[in-house]
Design a protein around this motif. Structure first.
Motif, PDB file in Angstrom:
ATOM      1  N   ALA A  31      41.110  28.941 -35.489  1.00 29.17           N
ATOM      2  CA  ALA A  31      41.014  28.874 -34.025  1.00 29.17           C
ATOM      3  C   ALA A  31      41.287  27.446 -33.562  1.00 29.17           C
ATOM      4  O   ALA A  31      41.039  26.491 -34.296  1.00 29.17           O
ATOM      5  CB  ALA A  31      39.634  29.322 -33.567  1.00 29.17           C
ATOM      6  N   SER A  32      41.795  27.326 -32.335  1.00 32.34           N
ATOM      7  CA  SER A  32      42.166  26.003 -31.830  1.00 32.34           C
ATOM      8  C   SER A  32      41.051  25.324 -31.043  1.00 32.34           C
ATOM      9  O   SER A  32      40.757  24.138 -31.260  1.00 32.34           O
ATOM     10  CB  SER A  32      43.409  26.116 -30.938  1.00 32.34           C
ATOM     11  OG  SER A  32      43.167  27.031 -29.870  1.00 32.34           O
ATOM     12  N   LEU A  60      33.653  33.603 -36.116  1.00 30.35           N
ATOM     13  CA  LEU A  60      34.724  34.499 -35.679  1.00 30.35           C
ATOM     14  C   LEU A  60      34.419  35.966 -35.980  1.00 30.35           C
ATOM     15  O   LEU A  60      34.841  36.860 -35.252  1.00 30.35           O
ATOM     16  CB  LEU A  60      36.052  34.098 -36.332  1.00 30.35           C
ATOM     17  CG  LEU A  60      36.718  32.854 -35.738  1.00 30.35           C
ATOM     18  CD1 LEU A  60      37.736  32.284 -36.713  1.00 30.35           C
ATOM     19  CD2 LEU A  60      37.380  33.182 -34.415  1.00 30.35           C
ATOM     20  N   GLU A  61      33.705  36.211 -37.055  1.00 27.31           N
ATOM     21  CA  GLU A  61      33.384  37.580 -37.463  1.00 27.31           C
ATOM     22  C   GLU A  61      31.947  37.967 -37.140  1.00 27.31           C
ATOM     23  O   GLU A  61      31.533  39.088 -37.378  1.00 27.31           O
ATOM     24  CB  GLU A  61      33.612  37.739 -38.978  1.00 27.31           C
ATOM     25  CG  GLU A  61      35.020  37.385 -39.447  1.00 27.31           C
ATOM     26  CD  GLU A  61      36.087  38.242 -38.786  1.00 27.31           C
ATOM     27  OE1 GLU A  61      35.796  39.423 -38.485  1.00 27.31           O
ATOM     28  OE2 GLU A  61      37.196  37.739 -38.562  1.00 27.31           O
ATOM     29  N   LEU A  94      43.729  31.729 -33.324  1.00 28.66           N
ATOM     30  CA  LEU A  94      45.167  31.477 -33.415  1.00 28.66           C
ATOM     31  C   LEU A  94      45.979  32.762 -33.342  1.00 28.66           C
ATOM     32  O   LEU A  94      47.169  32.736 -33.043  1.00 28.66           O
ATOM     33  CB  LEU A  94      45.485  30.735 -34.718  1.00 28.66           C
ATOM     34  CG  LEU A  94      44.849  29.350 -34.866  1.00 28.66           C
ATOM     35  CD1 LEU A  94      45.223  28.735 -36.219  1.00 28.66           C
ATOM     36  CD2 LEU A  94      45.247  28.421 -33.731  1.00 28.66           C
ATOM     37  N   ASP A  95      45.318  33.914 -33.617  1.00 29.21           N
ATOM     38  CA  ASP A  95      46.057  35.172 -33.651  1.00 29.21           C
ATOM     39  C   ASP A  95      45.927  36.017 -32.384  1.00 29.21           C
ATOM     40  O   ASP A  95      46.462  37.115 -32.304  1.00 29.21           O
ATOM     41  CB  ASP A  95      45.620  36.000 -34.864  1.00 29.21           C
ATOM     42  CG  ASP A  95      44.133  36.324 -34.850  1.00 29.21           C
ATOM     43  OD1 ASP A  95      43.417  35.768 -33.986  1.00 29.21           O
ATOM     44  OD2 ASP A  95      43.690  37.122 -35.697  1.00 29.21           O
ATOM     45  N   LYS A  96      45.173  35.534 -31.374  1.00 30.62           N
ATOM     46  CA  LYS A  96      45.097  36.241 -30.093  1.00 30.62           C
ATOM     47  C   LYS A  96      44.651  35.273 -29.007  1.00 30.62           C
ATOM     48  O   LYS A  96      44.303  34.123 -29.279  1.00 30.62           O
ATOM     49  CB  LYS A  96      44.155  37.438 -30.169  1.00 30.62           C
ATOM     50  CG  LYS A  96      42.736  37.132 -30.600  1.00 30.62           C
ATOM     51  CD  LYS A  96      41.953  38.433 -30.700  1.00 30.62           C
ATOM     52  CE  LYS A  96      40.539  38.204 -31.244  1.00 30.62           C
ATOM     53  NZ  LYS A  96      39.790  39.461 -31.352  1.00 30.62           N
ATOM     54  N   ASP A  97      44.666  35.746 -27.756  1.00 33.43           N
ATOM     55  CA  ASP A  97      44.405  34.853 -26.627  1.00 33.43           C
ATOM     56  C   ASP A  97      43.005  34.246 -26.644  1.00 33.43           C
ATOM     57  O   ASP A  97      42.844  33.034 -26.594  1.00 33.43           O
ATOM     58  CB  ASP A  97      44.616  35.598 -25.300  1.00 33.43           C
ATOM     59  CG  ASP A  97      46.082  35.874 -25.031  1.00 33.43           C
ATOM     60  OD1 ASP A  97      46.915  35.192 -25.642  1.00 33.43           O
ATOM     61  OD2 ASP A  97      46.392  36.758 -24.226  1.00 33.43           O
ATOM     62  N   TYR A  98      41.998  35.110 -26.684  1.00 34.83           N
ATOM     63  CA  TYR A  98      40.628  34.587 -26.645  1.00 34.83           C
ATOM     64  C   TYR A  98      39.638  35.657 -27.093  1.00 34.83           C
ATOM     65  O   TYR A  98      39.957  36.846 -27.155  1.00 34.83           O
ATOM     66  CB  TYR A  98      40.265  34.122 -25.232  1.00 34.83           C
ATOM     67  CG  TYR A  98      40.038  35.232 -24.233  1.00 34.83           C
ATOM     68  CD1 TYR A  98      38.755  35.665 -23.907  1.00 34.83           C
ATOM     69  CD2 TYR A  98      41.117  35.865 -23.592  1.00 34.83           C
ATOM     70  CE1 TYR A  98      38.541  36.681 -22.980  1.00 34.83           C
ATOM     71  CE2 TYR A  98      40.911  36.877 -22.667  1.00 34.83           C
ATOM     72  CZ  TYR A  98      39.620  37.285 -22.367  1.00 34.83           C
ATOM     73  OH  TYR A  98      39.406  38.301 -21.464  1.00 34.83           O
ATOM     74  N   LYS A  99      38.434  35.196 -27.402  1.00 39.03           N
ATOM     75  CA  LYS A  99      37.347  36.098 -27.755  1.00 39.03           C
ATOM     76  C   LYS A  99      36.058  35.519 -27.180  1.00 39.03           C
ATOM     77  O   LYS A  99      35.762  34.336 -27.367  1.00 39.03           O
ATOM     78  CB  LYS A  99      37.213  36.240 -29.274  1.00 39.03           C
ATOM     79  CG  LYS A  99      36.031  37.106 -29.704  1.00 39.03           C
ATOM     80  CD  LYS A  99      35.889  37.144 -31.211  1.00 39.03           C
ATOM     81  CE  LYS A  99      34.682  37.981 -31.623  1.00 39.03           C
ATOM     82  NZ  LYS A  99      34.489  38.002 -33.094  1.00 39.03           N
TER      83      LYS A  99
END
Length: 300
Positions: free
Chosen positions: A74-75, A111-112, A12-17
């Protein structure tokens, strides 16, 4: 056979990972660049499944909407499969969904998680969910999977040991072979356009798989059964749109023709029929351009 896979998460805080990659031969043959991500993200804004053609590979991908606690961070996730020229995307439709759900189960920790650690998990997920279904459903492969389950159960309580013994008896009786048999006949029924028959056979294979505790395989077969029931209606709608497009062309109504072909292209995507999707999309685009030119000359 697919060359590998990858997983992208949309925080949610950036485009993609990019969470990680898995390549079957161990060699890095693909990278999710910002351009590729933009193309995937744009296509998936319209459809949950997508086929992206690149120079040497085709990327068959699935967009999964996240639920539960991870949805606070995350979405969505996009799971991609790297296909070779002879790989048929429709065979991996259910498997991609299963893979996405397996990644979702990892929760917010994903995510981490260091990429190297995730890629170790992705290899296991790939081998379990994304190997060609025909390989997983071979009698010897099914037998091995069920026996591995019984080994785990035999170390459990009285109930688990009883189930394990029952499973071993069913394997000895060849019950696992019925999964392969029903699946094979179902695939033949699909090719013969006998969708109702295929759905029933996939469902029967799924039920046996569930009884034999190969739950992941049962879910994939259940998904194939559900999709088979939708094919006739979607195909009928697409055929009607194509006919409407042709009728519009005969009447020189180019605007309606390109709109009908566009809708037929969209339905082909839902059917995981990417050859027809491309055909109708290109026809739609060509007719739209012709319509614009024709309209401009009419005004002169």
């Amino acid at each position: 056979m697919p060359a590998g896979s990858f997983v992208i998460i949309l925080p949610l805080d950036k485009d993609y990972k990019v969470l990680g990659y898995y390549f079957k031969d161990g060699n890095s043959i693909f990278e999710v660049t910002s351009d590729i991500f933009l193309r995937l993200n744009l296509d998936h804004s319209k459809d949950e499944y997508n086929l992206l053609s690149l120079k040497e590979l085709r990327v068959f991908s699935y967009l999964h909407i996240l639920k539960g606690k991870i949805a606070r961070k995350a979405s969505n996730i996009i799971v991609g499969l790297l296909l070779n020229e002879n790989d048929k995307p429709e065979k991996f439709r259910a498997s991609l969904k299963e893979t996405a759900e397996a990644v979702e189960v990892l929760g917010v920790d994903v995510l981490e998680m260091p990429q190297t650690k995730f890629e170790q998990l992705l290899k296991d997920i790939y081998l379990e969910h994304l190997e060609p279904l025909t390989d997983i459903l071979k009698p010897e492969a099914l037998k091995e999977s069920i026996i591995n389950i019984t080994k785990f159960m035999l170390s459990g309580g009285k109930k688990e040991r009883s189930i394990a013994q029952d499973l071993l008896k069913r394997v000895e009786n060849g019950d696992h072979e019925k999964i392969s048999e029903n699946y094979t006949i179902a695939e033949k029924a699909l090719k013969s356009l006998e969708y109702e028959k295929a759905a029933k056979l996939f469902s029967k294979a799924s039920q046996i798989a569930e009884e034999l505790y190969v739950v992941d395989i049962a879910e994939v077969l259940k998904e194939k059964s559900s999709f088979s029931t939708k094919i006739p209606d979607l195909s009928k709608k697409r055929n009607k749109l194509v006919q409407d497009a042709r009728n519009s062309l005969r009447n020189e109504d180019f605007h309606s023709a390109y709109e009908y072909y566009k809708k037929a292209s969209d339905l082909s995507k839902k059917l995981i029929d990417f050859e027809k999707e491309e055909e109708y999309r290109l026809k739609s685009k060509a007719l739209e351009e012709f319509y614009i030119v024709d309209e401009n000359y009419k005004k002169k």
